[in-house]
Structure formats: structure tokens, C-alpha cells
Scaffold this motif. Structure first.
Motif, PDB file in Angstrom:
ATOM      1  N   GLY A  29       0.777  -1.182   0.001  1.00  0.00           N
ATOM      2  CA  GLY A  29       0.175   0.070  -0.080  1.00  0.00           C
ATOM      3  C   GLY A  29       0.882   1.299  -0.025  1.00  0.00           C
ATOM      4  N   TYR A  30       0.292   2.213  -0.730  1.00  0.00           N
ATOM      5  CA  TYR A  30       0.897   3.621  -0.707  1.00  0.00           C
ATOM      6  C   TYR A  30      -0.270   4.509  -0.013  1.00  0.00           C
ATOM      7  CZ  TYR A  30       4.335   2.863  -4.468  1.00  0.00           C
ATOM      8  OH  TYR A  30       5.371   2.445  -5.330  1.00  0.00           O
ATOM      9  N   PHE A  31       0.204   5.070   0.923  1.00  0.00           N
ATOM     10  CA  PHE A  31      -0.740   5.968   1.908  1.00  0.00           C
ATOM     11  C   PHE A  31      -0.618   7.313   1.867  1.00  0.00           C
ATOM     12  CE2 PHE A  31      -0.114   1.761   3.750  1.00  0.00           C
ATOM     13  CZ  PHE A  31      -1.406   1.069   3.993  1.00  0.00           C
ATOM     14  N   MET A  32      -1.864   7.930   1.353  1.00  0.00           N
ATOM     15  CA  MET A  32      -1.857   9.269   1.380  1.00  0.00           C
ATOM     16  C   MET A  32      -1.745  10.147   2.510  1.00  0.00           C
ATOM     17  SD  MET A  32      -4.863   8.939  -1.598  1.00  0.00           S
ATOM     18  CE  MET A  32      -5.577  10.390  -0.939  1.00  0.00           C
ATOM     19  N   ASP A  33      -2.274   9.655   3.421  1.00  0.00           N
ATOM     20  CA  ASP A  33      -2.601  10.196   4.854  1.00  0.00           C
ATOM     21  C   ASP A  33      -2.052   9.342   6.110  1.00  0.00           C
ATOM     22  OD1 ASP A  33      -3.473  11.861   6.983  1.00  0.00           O
ATOM     23  OD2 ASP A  33      -5.349  12.270   6.060  1.00  0.00           O
ATOM     24  N   CYS A  34      -1.188   9.562   6.908  1.00  0.00           N
ATOM     25  CA  CYS A  34      -0.854   8.919   7.987  1.00  0.00           C
ATOM     26  C   CYS A  34      -1.028   9.497   9.161  1.00  0.00           C
ATOM     27  CB  CYS A  34       0.295   8.119   7.882  1.00  0.00           C
ATOM     28  SG  CYS A  34       1.007   7.454   6.199  1.00  0.00           S
ATOM     29  N   GLN A  35      -1.750   9.200  10.085  1.00  0.00           N
ATOM     30  CA  GLN A  35      -1.974  10.066  11.506  1.00  0.00           C
ATOM     31  C   GLN A  35      -2.015   9.032  12.749  1.00  0.00           C
ATOM     32  OE1 GLN A  35      -6.165  10.963  10.912  1.00  0.00           O
ATOM     33  NE2 GLN A  35      -5.959  12.324   9.502  1.00  0.00           N
ATOM     34  N   GLY A  36      -1.911   9.831  13.875  1.00  0.00           N
ATOM     35  CA  GLY A  36      -1.989   9.160  15.099  1.00  0.00           C
ATOM     36  C   GLY A  36      -0.493   8.764  15.549  1.00  0.00           C
ATOM     37  N   PHE A  37       0.520   9.211  14.895  1.00  0.00           N
ATOM     38  CA  PHE A  37       2.010   8.768  15.435  1.00  0.00           C
ATOM     39  C   PHE A  37       2.190   9.663  16.773  1.00  0.00           C
ATOM     40  CE2 PHE A  37       2.044   7.962  10.934  1.00  0.00           C
ATOM     41  CZ  PHE A  37       2.551   6.430  10.913  1.00  0.00           C
ATOM     42  N   LYS A  38       1.731   8.919  17.872  1.00  0.00           N
ATOM     43  CA  LYS A  38       1.933   9.637  19.099  1.00  0.00           C
ATOM     44  C   LYS A  38       2.407   8.678  20.381  1.00  0.00           C
ATOM     45  CE  LYS A  38      -0.495  12.440  22.784  1.00  0.00           C
ATOM     46  NZ  LYS A  38      -1.675  12.851  22.958  1.00  0.00           N
ATOM     47  N   ARG A  39       3.509   8.984  20.966  1.00  0.00           N
ATOM     48  CA  ARG A  39       3.816   8.547  22.131  1.00  0.00           C
ATOM     49  C   ARG A  39       3.627   9.238  23.268  1.00  0.00           C
ATOM     50  NH1 ARG A  39       7.670   3.903  23.169  1.00  0.00           N
ATOM     51  NH2 ARG A  39       8.725   4.229  25.250  1.00  0.00           N
ATOM     52  N   SER A  40       3.218   8.998  24.558  1.00  0.00           N
ATOM     53  CA  SER A  40       3.055   9.502  25.452  1.00  0.00           C
ATOM     54  C   SER A  40       3.352   8.907  26.895  1.00  0.00           C
ATOM     55  CB  SER A  40       1.998  10.341  25.762  1.00  0.00           C
ATOM     56  OG  SER A  40       0.748   9.395  25.667  1.00  0.00           O
ATOM     57  N   GLN A  41       3.378   9.706  28.052  1.00  0.00           N
ATOM     58  CA  GLN A  41       4.083   9.143  29.300  1.00  0.00           C
ATOM     59  C   GLN A  41       2.637   9.512  30.178  1.00  0.00           C
ATOM     60  OE1 GLN A  41       7.705   9.759  30.734  1.00  0.00           O
ATOM     61  NE2 GLN A  41       7.610   7.750  31.931  1.00  0.00           N
ATOM     62  N   GLU A  42       2.174   8.473  30.717  1.00  0.00           N
ATOM     63  CA  GLU A  42       1.100   8.719  31.651  1.00  0.00           C
ATOM     64  C   GLU A  42       1.531   9.433  33.255  1.00  0.00           C
ATOM     65  OE1 GLU A  42      -0.744   5.003  32.707  1.00  0.00           O
ATOM     66  OE2 GLU A  42      -1.967   5.009  30.634  1.00  0.00           O
ATOM     67  N   VAL A  43       0.768  10.271  33.625  1.00  0.00           N
ATOM     68  CA  VAL A  43       1.234  10.713  34.927  1.00  0.00           C
ATOM     69  C   VAL A  43       0.617  10.480  35.944  1.00  0.00           C
ATOM     70  CG1 VAL A  43       1.304  13.306  35.709  1.00  0.00           C
ATOM     71  CG2 VAL A  43       1.894  13.152  33.489  1.00  0.00           C
ATOM     72  N   ILE A  44       1.239  10.122  37.083  1.00  0.00           N
ATOM     73  CA  ILE A  44       0.751   9.589  38.079  1.00  0.00           C
ATOM     74  C   ILE A  44       0.905  10.789  39.420  1.00  0.00           C
ATOM     75  CG2 ILE A  44       1.099   7.706  40.173  1.00  0.00           C
ATOM     76  CD1 ILE A  44       2.452   5.959  38.152  1.00  0.00           C
TER      77      ILE A  44
END
Length: 171
Positions: A29-44
Motif C-alpha cells: 500500500g501507498y498511503f496518502m495520509d498517516c495519522q496518530g503517530f503519538k507516544r506519551s507517558q502517563e502521569v501519576i
């Protein structure tokens, strides 16, 4: 003249690579749109009552102290969009997962970003991706737009890797 040390990369110069089992297509597949590349750290949040007195009138209640600590890492789902074509590879991948074979369908992939000279400048890797939803765009008889295919992937991890060595970048 020396080359600039920093260059802002364009969001349109990328390549997303993922190889699917049993695919007969040369490219999955060739993709025209790629979203959601996110990494986060939860806070306690930790709330403690300290024995010290506080306030202007020496209150008899201890002082409340709030501290924030780092928690678990989290990688968001990735959404891929492309023009719908005759290939049914992405649908078969989604269907195999839906039919309960999701463990065998997990795939790793890379998103590579290029500079204006088409040289690789950044690479990110996602691990154990599997499709959680499949969608096509709405149909309309009076429209001349391309039909779009959208696939949402759950990923276990999303990390930045060295573009040349392919090893994860750490502190």
C-alpha cells in the motif's frame, strides 16, 4: 559554504513500510495520509499530607503536597488512508484479525521521513500492529472525488530509530 545543521522536514516526503503475510501485491500500500503517530507517558499524581504546620495562623492540619511522577508509556493507534484500488490485501488482513487470528497478523513497520534532497533524515518504527477498524469513504453519485480506504492499527510501541543503523535511539 557548509550545509545547514538543521532542516525542518516536510510532512509530505515520507514512506510507510509494512509487509503483510500472504500478500501477492508487489507493494502492500501507498498511503496518502498517516495519522496518530503519538507516544506519551502517563502521569501519576501522589497526594501526601505532611506533618508540618502551614498558613498564617498555624493551622493544626498538615500541609498537603502534590507530586507528579512518570507512569507507563503509551502509543496511540495509527490511522492510514489511501485511495481505494482493486487490491484486497488490507481487507484480508483486517478480516483475518476479525476472524480471531489476530496474534498471527501482528506486523512491525517503519515510517521514514526525507529531506528536500530525498535523503533519509528520520525514521520511526511501530511494533506489533494489527487492524482494529476498516472504513471506506462515503459514496455520492454527484462526486468526482477518489474513494478512500482507511485502516486503523493498534500498535504496542512507537519509537524513533537511527535512520542509518535501524537501532532505537535512547538517552
Amino acid at each position: 559554504m557548509t550545509a545547514p545543521k538543521y532542516e525542518i522536514l516536510s510532512s509530505s516526503r515520507y514512506y510507510l513500510e509494512i509487509t503483510l503475510a500472504g500478500s501477492k501485491d508487489e507493494i502492500d500500500g501507498y498511503f496518502m495520509d498517516c495519522q496518530g503517530f503519538k507516544r506519551s507517558q502517563e502521569v501519576i499524581s501522589v497526594c501526601e499530607v505532611m506533618p508540618q504546620k502551614w498558613g498564617s495562623k498555624d493551622a493544626k492540619v498538615g500541609r498537603v503536597v502534590r507530586t507528579k511522577l512518570p507512569g507507563n508509556n503509551k502509543s496511540e493507534n495509527i490511522i492510514l488512508k489511501r485511495g481505494l484500488n482493486v487490491s484486497d490485501t488490507l481487507w484480508r488482513w483486517f478480516k483475518a484479525t476479525e476472524d480471531g487470528k489476530w496474534g498471527a497478523q501482528r506486523r512491525d513497520g517503519d515510517i521514514t521521513l526525507y529531506d528536500q534532497k530525498a535523503a533519509i533524515k528520520a525514521r520511526f518504527r511501530f511494533y506489533n500492529a494489527w487492524p482494529v477498524s476498516y472504513k471506506i469513504s462515503d459514496l455520492k453519485a454527484s462526486s468526482s472525488d477518489f474513494e478512500l480506504e482507511e485502516l486503523e492499527l493498534a500498535v504496542d510501541d512507537f519509537v524513533r530509530v537511527d535512520p542509518e543503523k535501524g537501532t532505537e535511539i535512547s538517552s
